[in-house]
Scaffold this motif. Structure first.
Motif, PDB file in Angstrom:
ATOM      1  N   HIS A 124     -16.777  73.704  88.265  1.00 14.53           N
ATOM      2  CA  HIS A 124     -15.946  74.435  87.300  1.00 14.53           C
ATOM      3  C   HIS A 124     -16.180  73.948  85.860  1.00 14.53           C
TER       4      HIS A 124
ATOM      5  N   HIS B 146     -17.580  75.841  82.345  1.00 16.62           N
ATOM      6  CA  HIS B 146     -17.038  75.813  80.978  1.00 16.62           C
ATOM      7  C   HIS B 146     -18.127  75.338  80.009  1.00 16.62           C
TER       8      HIS B 146
ATOM      9  N   SER C 172      -9.084  71.226  78.783  1.00 16.36           N
ATOM     10  CA  SER C 172      -8.415  72.201  79.650  1.00 16.36           C
ATOM     11  C   SER C 172      -7.104  71.612  80.152  1.00 16.36           C
TER      12      SER C 172
ATOM     13  N   ASP D 170      -9.771  80.121  82.052  1.00 15.90           N
ATOM     14  CA  ASP D 170     -10.516  80.286  83.315  1.00 15.90           C
ATOM     15  C   ASP D 170     -10.881  81.744  83.588  1.00 15.90           C
TER      16      ASP D 170
ATOM     17  N   MET E  32     -17.953  82.919  83.655  1.00 13.52           N
ATOM     18  CA  MET E  32     -18.579  81.604  83.439  1.00 13.52           C
ATOM     19  C   MET E  32     -19.107  81.020  84.761  1.00 13.52           C
TER      20      MET E  32
HETATM   21 ZN    ZN Z   1     -10.918  75.559  83.438  1.00  9.69          ZN
END
Ligand code: ZN
Ligand code: KG4
Length: 367
Positions: free
Chosen positions: A126, A130, A150, A322, A326
């Motif tokens: 994840h 980003h 985040s 989110d 991505m």
């Molecule tokens: Zn995130």
């Protein structure tokens, strides 16, 4: 969307799935042979309404909410992109870090689609997603210095390439988004806290309260927000009951303290990045993650980058928080390098981006 009939070498179409926290998302991204990317569809459904009564994300509720709508969102993303599963080259799903229940929902779904359609599977990190978003939005290629802020992570990293990260700094306690969320809760501003604090701060006086600027001047670019949180709580308790102007002034003073602390840490990281990459390296500073949507923070970091001779890059706000575009893009970048994953790839709730990074606690700081 125009998908060429003949899939050319290096051309890939990837379905991305994101379920690591409180957004359920599906997207289709195309990577062209020149390395640029196009978003063919990008569908996000937030779960905030489900978590709001509890003042924070409840993992079990999050996992159930992902199960309820993920297949619908994938259907929407595929329809909007106007493609069929047979047009895909790969399916990418977030494998971690994040909440285990949600990760399993996304992974199992992604694996099932990959298996049924005979496509490659990609287990995506994840934070890497980003980190690489600026490749999709601006075509920016590594190396660059990255501030990742985040709800769960606050890190300064040198992005050397896909899968190649050097962590320069991290938080020794709360993540920045968490600090915004807790401040919002304390001030009765609701959930999610970041946008609410930013909104309240617009009407506030940032100079009314003298709050600490954590870690200012420390040689290693680590972060700490727990002390600031306590100072905010004490200030609020002293003034209780809070009037609307008090709330606005505390929010503004908190945001200003955060911005100054983060800018100081980033300035230090810029010096370190130049040392590590050498004086001839391109100077790019990227900010990513949900908190990068904060306009005051963006503005301050943009001036900082200018002052240090770094070009400043930040994805548009809807690609900072989110999303699955991505995830699909990080998958496409990995696919281009031949880095596909087996269907046995596990969920990894804890998964550092820089596997060699030492714990910040060992850096002579408080735990
Ligand atoms: Zn995130
Ligand atoms: O990257 P993200 O969407 O999810 C995680 O991976 O954590 O980040 C969510 C975090 C939340 O803590 C939220 O309050 C914060 O980003 N956030 C903001 C703003 N918009 C979102 N913080 C400050 N100002 C904002 N405008």
């Amino acid at each position: 969307m125009d998908v060429p009939e003949q899939i050319s070498p290096g051309f890939s179409v990837v379905l991305g799935i994101e379920t690591s926290c409180d957004e359920t998302a599906a997207a289709v991204v195309v990577r062209l042979p020149d390395g640029s990317g196009r978003i063919a569809s990008n569908v996000v459904r937030t779960q905030w309404e489900r978590h709001r009564p509890y003042g924070g994300v409840v993992p079990e509720i999050a996992a159930r909410a992902h199960v309820e709508c993920l297949d619908i969102l994938i259907g929407e993303a595929m329809r909007e992109a106007d493609i069929d599963y047979s047009d895909l080259d790969a399916v990418a799903a977030t494998a971690g870090p994040g909440l285990i229940g949600g990760l399993i929902v996304g992974l199992v779904t992604g694996k099932a689609i990959a298996l049924a359609s005979g496509k490659s599977f990609l287990a995506v990190h994840h934070l890497e997603a980003h980190a690489l978003t600026v490749g999709l939005t601006e075509g920016l290629r590594p190396p660059y210095l990255l501030l990742l802020v985040s709800g769960g992570h606050t890190q300064l990293l040198i992005v050397r390439g896909v899968g190649d990260y050097e962590r320069l700094g991290t938080t020794i306690d709360d993540a920045l988004g968490e600090a915004f969320d807790k401040t919002a809760k304390l001030l009765g501003l609701g959930f999610p806290g970041g946008p609410a604090v930013e909104q309240a701060a617009r009407a506030g006086n940032p100079a009314r309260f003298e709050l600490p600027r954590p870690m200012l001047g420390r040689p290693e670019p680590h972060f700490s927000f727990a002390g600031l949180k306590t100072a905010v709580r004490r200030t609020a308790e002293r003034l209780a009951p809070l009037q609307p102007q008090d709330v606005a002034d505390i929010a503004a003073s908190f945001q200003e303290a955060v911005v100054q602390s983060v800018a100081d840490r980033c300035a230090r990281a810029m010096d370190l990045a130049l040392e590590r990459l050498g004086p001839g390296a391109p100077r790019h500073f990227v900010v990513a993650g949900g908190v990068a949507a904060n306009e005051r923070l963006r503005e301050s970091l943009r001036s900082l980058a200018d002052a240090h001779g770094f070009a400043f890059h930040v994805p548009p706000a809807h690609l900072c928080s989110d999303n699955a575009a991505m995830i699909a893009w990080a998958g496409a970048e990995r696919l281009a390098l031949g880095l596909i994953d087996p269907l046995a790839a596990p969920a990894r709730p804890r998964w550092p981006l820089d596997l060699d990074a030492q714990p910040a606690i060992g850096a002579g700081l408080k735990a």
